[in-house]
Scaffold this active site. Structure first.
Site, mmCIF file in Angstrom:
data_model
loop_
_atom_site.group_PDB
_atom_site.id
_atom_site.type_symbol
_atom_site.label_atom_id
_atom_site.label_comp_id
_atom_site.label_asym_id
_atom_site.label_seq_id
_atom_site.Cartn_x
_atom_site.Cartn_y
_atom_site.Cartn_z
ATOM 1 N N GLU A 48 34.605 38.217 -0.441
ATOM 2 C CA GLU A 48 34.762 38.945 -1.784
ATOM 3 C C GLU A 48 35.795 40.177 -1.536
ATOM 4 O OE1 GLU A 48 31.805 41.173 -3.649
ATOM 5 O OE2 GLU A 48 33.072 41.462 -5.694
ATOM 6 N N ARG A 274 23.398 35.879 9.876
ATOM 7 C CA ARG A 274 24.484 36.580 10.073
ATOM 8 C C ARG A 274 24.369 37.382 11.464
ATOM 9 N NH1 ARG A 274 23.795 39.633 5.021
ATOM 10 N NH2 ARG A 274 25.877 40.168 5.432
ATOM 11 N N LYS A 284 28.638 46.286 3.957
ATOM 12 C CA LYS A 284 29.735 46.962 3.418
ATOM 13 C C LYS A 284 29.467 48.158 2.612
ATOM 14 C CE LYS A 284 32.483 42.665 2.098
ATOM 15 N NZ LYS A 284 32.788 41.869 1.092
#
Length: 578
Positions: A48, A274, A284
Site C-alpha cells: 500500500e 513477518r 509503519k
RNA sequence: UGGGCUGUCGCCAAGUGGUAAGGCAGCGGGUUUUGGUCCCGCCAUCCGGGGGUUCGAAUCCUCCCAGCCCAGCCA
C-alpha cells in the site's frame, strides 16, 4: 554453504549462487507444479503506498520475486491503493525505487488495484444480484454493536434483507455520490454468527469523497482490502498469493468472494511470519512517528530499518538479499538477531571493499629519527581479499597521527599495540617504538608521542625477520584529510520491542547514543574524491559509506558496521573477570 | 473464556514414521603486515509437557501447557 540440493519435491529450487533452504511455500509450489495444477507460477508484491518500505518488506520482496526467479515465473508489482486518505504518489515512487535498488525487476507487470475499480464495481453488482451483498444504513457505532464480540455472535443488520432492486439502486446512487460519507456502505451477506469475525457481513465498499492519487475525483466509493485483494489476484492470474500471518483469518473471506464471482482463477493465499529484527521497530505507524516526531532525521535516516535508511547507511543490496535468504520463511513468530544482518554485510563487503586508513581520534606521533622534510610514497594493496583490486600510494612522513585508542600508557596483559617502550608495525610502513609521552602541562592530557623508527623495517618487515605483535593504522599529518564520520548504534536499547514494560512506550527505549558524530577524523589523502554512496573499509575499524550530504569541502562518512573486534571482547572479559 | 495459527540448540531454521541438516552467535586452536579475513575443532541422546499407536515417532492419535493474531466503513 548449503548442502541441500535442488531435488524436485524437496521444496528446494535454485537461487542466486547458493542453494536456498527449503521452506513450506516452496514445498507447496513443487507440489502444485508436479500435480499439474500450475504450469508456472505468478506471485505478486502488493504494497500500500502509504509509507516507506522497510527490511520486513524486503523479506517479502525477496520471497515473491525470488520465487518467481527460481521457478521461472513472474512477479507482479501491484499497488494496493484502495484508501485514498492515506496514499500518496511520493510513496509509490519511493517504493518502486527501493525495489529496483534491492535488485528486482517487475518488467511490464506494474499494476494498481485502482486499475480494477470499474471491474470491482461490476463484480459488486453481481454480488448484489445474487443476493450476496446489501447496502447497509447502520452507522459505524451501530455496526460495531451489531458485530458482536469475540465470544458473542453478531446480529443481522435490519437492512440485510433489502431487495436486489433496492440494493442495486442504492449502490448506484452511492457511486453517484448522492450520500454522505459514513451514511451507508455495501456489505457482503455471509453469516453474522460466524466465529470468524471477518465473515460477519464484512464491508465491501465505503463512501469516501477523497481525491485519489490516480483516479482523482472519479469515485465516491472505494472497495475494501478483503474484496479488492482477492479479485485483483484473480484478475492478474496470480497462482500463489503470499501474505503475512495476520491475514490467515481473512483467508475464508478471500476464498468466499472468489467462490461467488466468475473470476478467471482462484489463487491460493499462503501466509508466512513477518520479520522482526532485534533492537528495532517495523510497524509503519511507529516508523512514521519516529520521522514526524523528529526522533530521527527522516525516512532515510541511517538508523532507520527502512530500505532508504539502510541504503543511505551503506548496506549493500546484495547483503540484504543474502540476509533475507538466510532468515528463512516459516510460520513461527520470530525475532532475528541483529548479528546475522551484520554478518551478511561484513561477508559481502570484505570481498569487495577497498581498504583505507582513517584515524577517528587522532594522537600525534613524531618519529624523532626520521628525516625532517622527507616524504615517502608507500605502495599499499587495496584489498588483500582481491588480488585484482590493485594498489595505491600513501604518503608517509616524520609526523603522523595514530588512533588514540591504539596507545596505552600502562599496557594491559595481551596488549599488542603501542605503549611506552613497545614496538609496533605501522601498516604498510615501518616499525616504531614509543620513547616518550608528551602531555599538556595544564590538563595532563597526552598530546603527543615521541617515537623512533627502524629504517630497516620499510614496507613492514625487517631483513632479519623480527616479529612485532601489533600492526596499527596511521595517517601522515602533513597530508591528513579532515572529514566527518558518523558512527551509528542500535536505535533502541531493547532487543525485543514487543516486550515493553507496563507504563512505558517504545519511545522510552530510544538509544540516546544511537548516533555519534566525529567532526574531526583524519584520513589518508586517497579518500579525497570519494563520491556519495561509495563503500570502503577503514582498516581495523569497519565498513563505511560516503553520505549524500558529503561535499568536496566537507567529506562525510557513515559507519555501516564495525569489524569484529576480538580485542574489545577479550578486554571486556578480562575486566569483568577481575 | 469464540475462532485461527505457532511451539526443534542463545537466535533463525531443515526435517513429511527409520533413529536430530545448515547458518548466526558462542567456545577452543592454527594462519595472518587489519586482535579483520581464512582454516580446523567443539556446541540438541533430544524435538513445549504427559499419555498412547508402532519393531521403530520430532514426524501419527490424544489430553494438557505456553505464545501470537482477530471485534477499522485500515491494509
Amino acid at each position: 554453504m548449503f548442502d541441500q540440493r535442488g531435488e524436485p519435491g524437496t521444496g528446494v529450487g535454485s537461487t542466486e549462487g547458493i542453494k536456498p533452504i527449503s521452506n513450506f511455500i516452496r514445498f507447496i509450489i513443487d507440489r502444485d507444479l508436479e500435480s499439474g495444477k500450475h504450469k508456472s507460477i505468478v506471485t505478486r508484491f502488493p504494497p500500500e503506498p502509504n509509507g516507506y518500505l522497510h527490511i520486513g518488506h524486503a523479506k517479502s520482496i525477496c520471497l515473491n520475486f525470488g520465487l518467481a526467479r527460481d521457478y521461472d515465473g513472474v512477479c507482479h508489482l501491484r499497488f494496493d491503493d484502495t484508501n485514498p486518505a492515506k496514499e500518496e504518489v511520493e510513496y509509490v515512487e519511493s517504493i518502486m525505487a527501493d525495489i529496483r535498488w534491492l535488485g528486482f525487476d517487475w518488467k511490464d507487470k506494474l499494476f494498481y488495484a485502482s486499475d480494477y475499480f470499474e471491474r470491482l464495481y461490476e463484480y459488486a453488482e453481481d454480488l448484489i444480484r445474487q443476493g450476496k451483498a446489501f447496502v447497509c444504513d447502520l452507522s459505524q457505532d451501530e455496526m460495531r454493536a451489531y458485530r458482536g464480540t469475540l465470544t458473542v455472535p453478531g446480529k443481522d443488520s435490519p437492512w440485510r434483507d433489502r431487495s436486489v432492486e433496492e440494493n442495486l439502486d442504492l449502490f448506484r446512487r452511492m457511486r453517484a455520490g448522492e450520500f454522505e460519507e459514513g451514511s451507508r456502505c455495501l456489505r457482503a451477506r455471509i453469516d453474522m454468527a460466524s466465529p470468524n469475525i471477518n465473515m460477519r457481513d464484512p464491508v465491501i465498499y465505503r463512501i469516501k469523497k477523497t481525491e485519489h492519487h490516480r483516479t482523482g475525483d472519479q469515485w465516491q466509493i472505494y472497495p475494501m482490502y478483503d474484496y479488492t485483494h482477492c479479485v485483483s489476484d484473480a484478475l492478474e492470474m496470480i497462482t500463489h498469493s503470499i501474505c503475512t500471518l495476520e491475514f490467515e483469518d481473512h483467508r475464508p473471506l478471500y476464498d468466499w468472494f472468489l467462490d461467488q464471482l466468475s473470476v478467471p482463477c482462484h489463487p491460493q493465499q499462503i501466509e508466512f511470519a513477518r520479520l522482526n529484527l532485534a533492537y528495532t521497530v517495523m510497524s509503519k505507524r511507529r516508523l512514521l512517528e519516529l520521522v514526524e516526531g523528529g526522533y530521527v532525521r527522516g525516512w532515510d535516516d541511517p538508523r532507520m530499518p527502512t530500505i532508504a535508511g539502510m541504503r543511505r547507511r551503506g548496506f549493500p543490496p546484495e547483503a540484504i538479499r543474502d540476509f533475507c535468504d538466510r532468515i528463512g520463511v516459516a510460520k513461527a513468530d520470530s525475532l532475528v538477531d541483529y548479528e546475522l544482518l551484520q554478518f551478511c554485510v561484513r561477508e559481502y563487503l570484505n570481498k569487495i571493499a577497498t581498504r583505507y586508513m582513517v584515524v577517528l581520534d587522532p594522537l600525534r606521533v613524531v618519529i624523532e629519527n626520521y628525516p625532517d622534510e622527507c616524504v615517502e610514497n608507500i605502495t599499499a594493496d587495496n584489498n588483500p581479499e582481491d588480488a585484482n583490486a590493485g594498489t595505491r600510494t600513501i604518503p608517509f612522513g616524520k609526523v603522523i597521527y595514530i588512533e588514540r585508542d591504539d596507545f596505552r600508557e600502562a599496557a594491559p596483559s595481551k596488549w599488542f599495540r603501542l605503549a611506552p617502550g613497545m614496538e609496533v608495525r605501522l601498516k604498510h610502513a615501518y616499525y616504531i617504538t614509543c620513547k616518550e609521552v608528551v602531555r599538556d602541562p595544564a590538563s595532563r592530557k597526552i598530546v603527543e608521542l615521541r617515537c623512533t623508527y627502524d629504517p630497516e623495517s620499510g614496507g613492514g618487515s625487517t631483513p632479519e625477520g623480527r616479529k612485532v605483535k601489533g600492526t596499527i593504522h596511521w595517517v601522515s599529518a602533513a597530508h591528513a584529510l579532515p572529514m566527518e564520520v558518523r558512527l551509528y548504534d542500535q536505535l533502541f536499547t531493547l532487543p525485543d520491542l514487543s516486550e515493553i514494560e507496563a507504563g512505558k512506550t517504545y519511545l522510552d527505549y530510544l538509544n540516546p547514543d544511537s548516533i555519534k558524530v566525529i567532526p574531526n577524523a583524519v584520513a589518508e589523502i586517497n579518500l579525497g574524491n570519494a563520491k556519495p554512496g561509495t563503500r570502503c573499509q577503514f582498516m581495523r575499524q569497519g565498513y563505511f559509506c560516503v553520505d549524500p550530504e558529503s561535499a568536496e569541502d566537507k567529506i562525510v562518512f557513515n559507519r555501516i558496521v564495525t569489524l569484529k573486534d576480538t580485542w574489545a571482547k577479550l578486554e571486556k572479559k578480562m575486566e569483568s573477570g577481575k
